[in-house]
Write an enzyme that holds these catalytic residues in place. Structure first.
Site, PDB file in Angstrom:
ATOM      1  N   HIS A  61       0.831  -1.202   0.000  1.00  0.00           N
ATOM      2  CA  HIS A  61       0.000   0.000   0.000  1.00  0.00           C
ATOM      3  C   HIS A  61       0.869   1.257   0.000  1.00  0.00           C
ATOM      4  CE1 HIS A  61      -3.154  -2.570   2.256  1.00  0.00           C
ATOM      5  NE2 HIS A  61      -3.613  -2.396   1.016  1.00  0.00           N
ATOM      6  N   LYS A  91     -15.453  -8.151   4.283  1.00  0.00           N
ATOM      7  CA  LYS A  91     -14.306  -8.481   5.130  1.00  0.00           C
ATOM      8  C   LYS A  91     -14.644  -8.169   6.582  1.00  0.00           C
ATOM      9  CE  LYS A  91     -11.002  -7.106   1.532  1.00  0.00           C
ATOM     10  NZ  LYS A  91      -9.877  -6.212   1.219  1.00  0.00           N
ATOM     11  N   ARG A 127      -1.616  -6.449  -8.144  1.00  0.00           N
ATOM     12  CA  ARG A 127      -0.526  -7.367  -7.818  1.00  0.00           C
ATOM     13  C   ARG A 127      -0.329  -8.422  -8.886  1.00  0.00           C
ATOM     14  NH1 ARG A 127      -2.995  -8.155  -1.976  1.00  0.00           N
ATOM     15  NH2 ARG A 127      -4.631  -8.701  -3.403  1.00  0.00           N
ATOM     16  N   SER A 155      -3.088  -7.702   2.841  1.00  0.00           N
ATOM     17  CA  SER A 155      -3.447  -7.519   4.254  1.00  0.00           C
ATOM     18  C   SER A 155      -4.011  -8.792   4.863  1.00  0.00           C
ATOM     19  CB  SER A 155      -4.466  -6.385   4.402  1.00  0.00           C
ATOM     20  OG  SER A 155      -3.910  -5.160   4.038  1.00  0.00           O
TER      21      SER A 155
END
Length: 169
Positions: free
Chosen positions: A19, A43, A93, A131
């Site tokens: 990040h 989440k 990513r 994360s």
């Protein structure tokens, strides 16, 4: 000339070196970068909204550029417009991220076609960092020092201990 404002949204639970890479690079592309900290209803966050906002504010404080951290709980396109942003910055990513982001960008363009999305590839060394995986490694007692700053590492490890989440190794 109008100020170029960009938004980099995420849950940042916790904020990772990946990040931080996107924030630092994104800040060079705009005059002001708004880091939008939101809650993803899919989440279950380890840290509260206020804790994540404070964590991100602390972590970006030393970066170059006009970087502001704002919490939001609305559609991304509505948030971007409320901040005067013409650009949303997203980190990618790999292929899986791209497929998801491609779909999300298409939906966002249907909601508000005045806001453009820019994709930044994560630095090769940082591409595997997520994360979700950082939290999982911490829960099982693994070392997360390669993925987050020392302060974030300490906060994650303290939260794992505090919530009795430490799993078996």
């Amino acid at each position: 000339m109008a100020e170029r404002v960009g938004v980099y949204p995420g849950t940042f639970d916790p904020i990772t070196l990946g990040h931080m890479d996107i924030i630092g690079r994104g800040a060079k592309l705009v005059d002001r970068l708004i880091v939008g900290v939101t809650t993803n209803i899919a989440k279950s966050p380890m840290f509260s909204d206020d804790e994540r906002i404070a964590m991100v504010q602390r972590e970006v404080a030393g970066l170059d550029g006009d970087i502001r951290v704002v919490g939001f709980n609305s559609l991304l396109m509505d948030f971007a417009e409320s901040q005067g942003a013409a650009t949303v910055i997203r980190g990618i990513r790999g292929v899986t991220d791209f497929e998801y982001e491609y779909q999300l960008t298409g939906m966002n363009r249907q909601i508000n076609d005045r806001v453009e999305t820019i994709f930044l590839m994560a630095d090769v060394a940082l591409q595997p960092i997520a994360s979700r995986l950082v939290k999982e490694i911490a829960v099982y007692g693994g070392d997360i020092a390669k993925f987050v700053t020392p302060t974030v590492r300490d906060e994650v490890n303290a939260r794992v201990r505090q919530n009795g989440l430490l799993g078996n190794r």
